[in-house]
Design a protein around this motif. Structure first.
Motif, PDB file in Angstrom:
ATOM      1  N   ILE A   1     -72.271  63.276 -11.809  1.00 38.74           N
ATOM      2  CA  ILE A   1     -72.917  63.992 -10.701  1.00 38.74           C
ATOM      3  C   ILE A   1     -74.189  63.204 -10.358  1.00 38.74           C
ATOM      4  O   ILE A   1     -74.734  62.511 -11.219  1.00 38.74           O
TER       5      ILE A   1
ATOM      6  N   ASP B   1     -77.575  65.994  -6.477  1.00 31.33           N
ATOM      7  CA  ASP B   1     -76.748  67.200  -6.631  1.00 31.33           C
ATOM      8  C   ASP B   1     -77.293  68.105  -7.740  1.00 31.33           C
ATOM      9  O   ASP B   1     -77.243  69.333  -7.637  1.00 31.33           O
TER      10      ASP B   1
ATOM     11  N   TRP C   1     -80.221  69.877  -6.307  1.00 31.87           N
ATOM     12  CA  TRP C   1     -79.717  70.915  -5.386  1.00 31.87           C
ATOM     13  C   TRP C   1     -79.224  72.123  -6.170  1.00 31.87           C
ATOM     14  O   TRP C   1     -79.513  73.271  -5.841  1.00 31.87           O
TER      15      TRP C   1
END
Ligand code: SF4
Length: 367
Positions: free
Chosen positions: A337, A341, A344
Motif C-alpha cells: 500500500i 493510502d 488517507w
C-alpha cells in the motif's frame, strides 16, 4: 420497584468499572468478553484505553517485506507459503539476488526491512547470517527487523548455538528487532492439532525473553480463527502479558486473522468482521502493559482497519511493498500500500497519521 439487571449486563458493568479504575482484567473477564456479543461496549472501552495510551495518533512505517527462502522443514497446517526443496516454485535467494530484488522494488523512504521465511535446513546458519550482512552492507540506513522466534529456535538447532549466541551473531551483522511471527496460538494442544512442528510455547517465549535481555525490542502476534477455543486466545494474551511484566520488551501486539486457503487446516471461511474487531478490542483491554495494538490491514482489509482504529488499534503496520505469506493463504488485500493510502486510511477514521521508525520514534506527523 427493583428492576432486575441481567447477569451479563452486571458482569460487563463490572469490567467497565475495572478498566476505568485502571485495574487489570483477569482470565475470567477476558473469557466473558469473548463470549458476549456486546461489541460496541467492548470497542468503546478499548477506544478509551487506547486514547489514554496514544491519544489520536496512529502509527505506520515505510517498510518492505522480504523472504529469503520459502523452503521449510516444518508443515504448519495453516501455511500455504512453504515448499519442499526442489518443488515447483521453491526458492532460496543469495544475498546478491536479494539485493537485486530490493534495488528493483524499494521506495526511496523505506526505513525497515521486515524479513521472515521458511526454515530451510539445506543451508547452514551462516547463510542466514550472510543474508542479513549483505543487506545491511548495501542498505545500512534501513533497519533490519528479521526472523521470528521460531526461526531463531531453528537456527539454534542447526547451529548448535544457544538462543543468546544466535541472536548475538545476527546483531553483529545488523539485526535490531525480531518479528512477532511463530506465536500462532500459545497452546501446546493447539500446536499439536495444527501440526506446528517448530518452536513450542516455552521456546517462543524464551527466545523473546532472551532478545529483550539483549536489549532488542520485539513484536508479538496471535494467529486466531481456526481450531482454538476463545479461552485459548485469552490464555495466549495472558502469557504475553506475563512476559511483558518481566521484560517490557514487546512494542506491539498483532492479532493476525487466519486466512482461508490452508490445504491441511480445513478452514473454509474467513473470520467474521465481528471476530476481527473483537480480537483488536479485547487484546487492547487485556494487554494493559503493551503500548500498541496493530490492525494488520493485509489480513483484515483496509476498511475494517479503519473501524479498528476506533476500537483500540494504534498501528496499521506499513507499506510492505510485496507481502507473500498471507497472500499465499488467500488474503484479498493488495500486496502493499502507498504512504498516501495509509494516511488517507488513518485520516478517514478521524485520527492523526504518524510515520514512525522501527522503535516507534516519530518521523513525521501528518496533522
Ligand atoms: S508457517 Fe513458517 S514454519 Fe510453518 S510451514 Fe509455513 S513457513 Fe514453515
Amino acid at each position: 420497584m427493583n428492576i432486575a439487571i441481567p447477569t451479563e449486563a452486571k458482569q460487563m458493568q463490572s469490567i467497565v468499572e475495572k478498566v476505568r479504575a485502571g485495574e487489570r482484567l483477569n482470565r475470567e473477564d477476558g473469557v466473558f468478553l469473548y463470549h458476549t456479543d456486546d461489541l460496541l461496549t467492548i470497542g468503546q472501552l478499548a477506544n478509551e484505553v487506547n486514547l489514554q495510551k496514544n491519544g489520536r495518533k496512529v502509527y505506520f512505517i515505510e517498510n518492505m517485506s522480504l523472504y529469503f527462502t520459502n523452503v521449510c522443514e516444518a508443515h504448519c497446517a495453516f501455511c500455504n507459503f512453504r515448499k519442499d526443496q526442489g518443488q515447483d516454485g521453491s526458492y532460496t535467494l543469495s544475498g546478491e539476488e536479494m539485493i537485486a530484488y530490493v534495488e528493483q522494488h524499494i521506495h526511496p523512504d523505506v526505513r525497515e526491512f521486515h524479513i521472515v521465511g521458511g526454515h530451510n535446513p539445506h543451508v547452514p546458519f551462516q547463510y542466514y547470517v550472510d543474508s542479513l550482512k549483505a543487506l545491511h552492507e548495501r542498505f545500512p540506513e534501513v533497519a533490519l527487523k528479521a526472523y521470528t522466534a521460531a526461526e531463531i529456535d531453528f537456527f539454534s538447532r542447526i547451529s548448535g548455538l544457544n538462543y543468546r549466541e544466535v541472536i548475538q551473531e545476527l546483531m553483529k551483522v545488523g539485526l535490531v528487532s525480531l518479528t512477532g511471527g511463530g506465536a500462532e496460538i500459545l497452546s501446546d494442544e493447539y500446536r499439536k492439532k495444527m501440526k506446528v512442528d517448530k518452536a513450542d510455547v516455552s521456546q517462543y517465549l524464551e527466545v523473546h525473553r532472551t532478545a529483550h535481555d539483549l536489549g532488542l525490542r520485539t513484536h508479538t502476534t496471535m494467529l486466531y480463527g481456526s481450531v482454538e477455543k476463545k479461552e485459548d486466545r485469552i490464555d495466549h494474551m495472558l502469557q504475553i502479558r506475563e512476559l511483558q511484566d518481566e521484560t517490557n520488551g514487546f512494542q506491539v501486539f498483532i492479532p493476525l486473522s487466519m486466512q482461508p486457503i490452508s490445504p491441511k487446516a480445513s478452514i473454509r471461511r474467513r473470520n467474521s468482521a465481528f471476530d476481527d474487531l473483537k480480537a483488536i478490542a479485547i487484546s487492547r483491554l487485556m494487554l494493559d502493559n503493551i503500548k500498541h495494538i496493530k490492525a494488520y490491514f493485509i489480513n483484515i482489509g483496509t476498511q475494517l482497519t479503519q473501524v479498528a482504529l476506533t476500537m483500540g488499534a494504534s498501528d496499521v503496520h506499513g507499506t510492505m511493498v510485496k507481502e507473500r505469506i498471507s497472500h499465499a493463504a488467500g488474503a484479498l488485500t493488495p500486496e502493499g500500500i502507498t504512504r498516501e493510502d495509509l494516511i488517507w486510511l488513518i485520516k478517514g477514521a478521524g485520527r492523526i497519521p504518524v510515520e514512525r521508525d522501527t522503535f516507534y520514534n516519530e518521523v513525521k506527523v501528518y496533522e
